[in-house]
Scaffold this motif. Sequence first.
Motif, mmCIF file in Angstrom:
data_model
loop_
_atom_site.group_PDB
_atom_site.id
_atom_site.type_symbol
_atom_site.label_atom_id
_atom_site.label_comp_id
_atom_site.label_asym_id
_atom_site.label_seq_id
_atom_site.Cartn_x
_atom_site.Cartn_y
_atom_site.Cartn_z
ATOM 1 N N GLU A 47 0.688 -1.142 -0.261
ATOM 2 C CA GLU A 47 -0.325 -0.212 -0.562
ATOM 3 C C GLU A 47 0.634 1.544 0.260
ATOM 4 O O GLU A 47 0.462 2.474 -0.572
ATOM 5 N N THR A 48 2.134 1.133 0.613
ATOM 6 C CA THR A 48 2.693 2.669 0.689
ATOM 7 C C THR A 48 3.812 2.827 -0.121
ATOM 8 O O THR A 48 3.515 3.978 -0.767
ATOM 9 N N VAL A 49 4.087 1.670 -0.960
ATOM 10 C CA VAL A 49 4.498 1.526 -2.469
ATOM 11 C C VAL A 49 4.087 2.134 -3.298
ATOM 12 O O VAL A 49 4.491 3.107 -4.167
ATOM 13 N N ALA A 50 2.199 1.561 -3.852
ATOM 14 C CA ALA A 50 1.793 2.007 -4.160
ATOM 15 C C ALA A 50 1.358 3.316 -4.329
ATOM 16 O O ALA A 50 0.827 4.213 -4.915
ATOM 17 N N ALA A 51 0.545 4.600 -2.888
ATOM 18 C CA ALA A 51 0.686 5.669 -2.862
ATOM 19 C C ALA A 51 1.811 6.369 -3.207
ATOM 20 O O ALA A 51 1.692 7.372 -4.006
ATOM 21 N N ILE A 52 2.946 5.801 -3.221
ATOM 22 C CA ILE A 52 4.154 6.722 -3.908
ATOM 23 C C ILE A 52 3.929 6.804 -4.653
ATOM 24 O O ILE A 52 4.360 7.879 -5.213
ATOM 25 N N GLU A 53 4.155 5.679 -5.723
ATOM 26 C CA GLU A 53 4.697 5.772 -7.188
ATOM 27 C C GLU A 53 2.749 6.400 -7.221
ATOM 28 O O GLU A 53 3.185 6.516 -8.662
ATOM 29 N N ALA A 54 1.153 6.138 -7.055
ATOM 30 C CA ALA A 54 0.326 7.186 -6.884
ATOM 31 C C ALA A 54 0.432 8.509 -7.578
ATOM 32 O O ALA A 54 0.353 9.798 -8.091
ATOM 33 N N ALA A 55 1.350 8.608 -6.554
ATOM 34 C CA ALA A 55 2.016 10.451 -6.363
ATOM 35 C C ALA A 55 2.726 10.432 -7.674
ATOM 36 O O ALA A 55 3.472 11.655 -7.029
ATOM 37 N N GLY A 56 3.716 9.663 -8.392
ATOM 38 C CA GLY A 56 4.239 10.393 -8.466
ATOM 39 C C GLY A 56 6.336 9.507 -9.001
ATOM 40 O O GLY A 56 6.602 10.148 -9.647
ATOM 41 N N GLY A 57 5.952 8.776 -7.569
ATOM 42 C CA GLY A 57 7.286 8.996 -6.867
ATOM 43 C C GLY A 57 7.392 7.311 -7.182
ATOM 44 O O GLY A 57 7.041 6.925 -8.454
ATOM 45 N N SER A 58 8.980 6.603 -6.610
ATOM 46 C CA SER A 58 9.467 5.938 -7.419
ATOM 47 C C SER A 58 9.854 4.624 -5.571
ATOM 48 O O SER A 58 10.411 5.602 -4.688
ATOM 49 N N ALA A 59 9.544 3.504 -5.908
ATOM 50 C CA ALA A 59 9.461 2.817 -4.315
ATOM 51 C C ALA A 59 9.768 1.150 -4.587
ATOM 52 O O ALA A 59 9.137 1.214 -5.194
ATOM 53 N N PHE A 60 9.787 0.564 -3.755
ATOM 54 C CA PHE A 60 10.186 -0.675 -3.603
ATOM 55 C C PHE A 60 10.066 -1.307 -2.425
ATOM 56 O O PHE A 60 11.079 -0.511 -1.041
ATOM 57 N N PRO A 61 9.713 -2.544 -1.817
ATOM 58 C CA PRO A 61 9.454 -3.168 -0.527
ATOM 59 C C PRO A 61 10.612 -3.355 -0.398
ATOM 60 O O PRO A 61 11.095 -4.864 -0.913
ATOM 61 N N VAL A 62 10.793 -3.791 1.134
ATOM 62 C CA VAL A 62 12.162 -4.920 1.765
ATOM 63 C C VAL A 62 11.970 -5.409 2.504
ATOM 64 O O VAL A 62 11.357 -4.769 4.147
#
Length: 250
Positions: A47-62
């Motif tokens: 959910e956190t990764v998706a929220a970052i990506e939805a705002a135009g950012g980039s993220a990945f889970p660890v």
Amino acid sequence: MGSTLTGKTALVTGGSRGIGRAIAKRLGREGARVGVHYGSNEAAAKETVAAIEAAGGSAFPVRAQLGVPDDAETLWAAFDTQADGLDILVNNAGVLGDQSTIEDVTKENFERVFAVNARAPFFITQLGLRRLRDNGRIINVSTMLTRGIAMPQAINYAMSKSPMDVVTRTLAKQLGPRGITVNTVAPGVVETDMHEGRLAGPARQYLESQVPLGRIGLPEDIADAVAFLASEDGRWVTGHWLDATGGTML
């Protein structure tokens, strides 16, 4: 979306919920690629990764459970499969443990809280240094309970957070020649799952009465302080313990 951290890679421990999620989202909004560490709640991390990506950012889970043998090694092995090097390390993950005075603190609970709150971030930082680039940032999320405010029923938790305050000062001196800043952000009471059930009725009214700014903190309040220290604007602040309590300790 901002651009103050464009081209930077960040890792936020405990980044899937609460303060960690707010920090991860804010760093992502500023342009950093964010590793969102989690222990077991994969859905929250996604959910956190998706929220970052939805705002135009980039993220990945660890994924890495903390407080167990080789937790730091597990975390960095997972990180290394998805990123090459690091610019910002936020040691945020923590557990509150049983709320009790010294008479009722069990050895099991003491060791669990210290394993997650002190040992894990120490060795995560130790192994992270070989990945952290010059002019990087280390930000440790602590608590107001290590200075100024004494809460007998949280002695175990407060003690477990103190060691990283020492790490902040020590590494700020050691890593200064590399342009790396190391700071602590110390929240007061914040609206998170950690305090679920404790922030209602008279208890909430009392806590709010202790804050000059008149309310309980929000995760975003802490995230914004972290974002300042992570940015170029925070380049001349190091070895600092930042009171992010809304004035609770005044």
